[in-house]
Design an enzyme around this catalytic site. Structure first.
Site, PDB file in Angstrom:
ATOM      1  CG  HIS A 162      -2.095   0.905   1.012  1.00 52.50           C
ATOM      2  ND1 HIS A 162      -1.983   2.262   1.194  1.00 52.50           N
ATOM      3  CD2 HIS A 162      -3.359   0.667   0.604  1.00 52.50           C
ATOM      4  CE1 HIS A 162      -3.146   2.829   0.931  1.00 52.50           C
ATOM      5  NE2 HIS A 162      -4.005   1.878   0.574  1.00 52.50           N
ATOM      6  N   PRO A 163       0.545   2.235  -0.841  1.00 51.79           N
ATOM      7  CG  PRO A 163      -0.425   3.548  -2.515  1.00 51.79           C
ATOM      8  CD  PRO A 163      -0.553   2.212  -1.797  1.00 51.79           C
ATOM      9  CB  CYS A 164      -1.295   5.100   2.752  1.00 56.67           C
ATOM     10  SG  CYS A 164      -0.940   3.779   3.905  1.00 56.67           S
ATOM     11  CG  ASN A 165       2.238   4.893   5.997  1.00 62.99           C
ATOM     12  OD1 ASN A 165       1.717   5.955   6.305  1.00 62.99           O
ATOM     13  ND2 ASN A 165       1.818   3.735   6.469  1.00 62.99           N
ATOM     14  CB  THR A 166       5.277   5.131  -0.530  1.00 58.96           C
ATOM     15  OG1 THR A 166       4.795   3.796  -0.460  1.00 58.96           O
ATOM     16  CG2 THR A 166       6.515   5.183  -1.399  1.00 58.96           C
TER      17      THR A 166
END
Length: 192
Positions: A145-149
């Site tokens: 998941h990219p939310c914290n990338t």
């Protein structure tokens, strides 16, 4: 975050280095006139699994995808199909992947979590690794998941200079046990 133009530039550099290293990444260049999508990368790898008798955890050993002869039973192998795609919503790279046994059966989410347990642990695994629709192929794929990338990449970029994409790849590929020759990639990036 990374802009779409910077992602495209970096994906092309990464692909060129992959060609020099014979690392088997494929570059996909969509026809922008009919489908406005950013170029993306894919790679297919066959991995040998070793099941530990006591814990039943997976322990992968990567094997080149173009292997001609396999000596041990095929049930001990999985095929990984990995895609690096730009997220227009989060403005970061995303890793989509599918893992399947030699008989074609796709690993279940619980099995993928078991495979990655030593790196992601049990804390909030749903928000870290999940199953979603592939944005280009419209098929179910696993993804990080990219939310914290963007947040963790800002921390990395504050401490070092270099390729956003390569730094991101060096963080995410060990999580899913995708072995790539990072040192060789970094050497080529320094030369360019």
């Amino acid at each position: 975050m990374i802009t779409e133009d910077d992602f495209t530039k970096e994906i092309n550099i990464f692909y060129a280095i992959s060609q020099k290293l014979n690392d088997q990444w494929q570059l996909h260049q969509p026809d922008k006139s009919s489908y406005p999508q950013t170029p993306w990368l894919s790679k297919r790898v066959i991995t040998k699994l070793q099941i530990e008798q006591t814990s039943q955890k997976f322990s992968p050993e990567v094997i080149p995808a173009d292997i001609c002869e396999i000596i041990t039973p095929l049930s001990k192998y999985i095929t990984g199909d990995y895609h690096i795609i730009y997220s227009h919503i989060y403005k970061v790279p995303m890793l989509f992947f599918n893992l399947s046994f030699s008989n074609g059966a796709k690993l279940k989410l619980d099995e993928v979590w078991e495979l990655t347990h030593d790196t992601i642990g049990d804390t909030d695994k749903w928000s870290f690794l999940t199953e979603d629709e592939h944005p280009i192929l419209s098929l179910p794929y696993f993804c990080l998941h990219p939310c914290n990338t963007g947040r963790f990449m800002e921390c990395l970029l504050d401490k070092t200079a270099g390729s956003y994409l390569l730094m991101w790849i060096s963080v995410v590929t060990p999580i899913i046990k995708l072995d790539i020759p990072l040192i060789e990639y970094y050497k080529y990036y320094q030369l360019s």
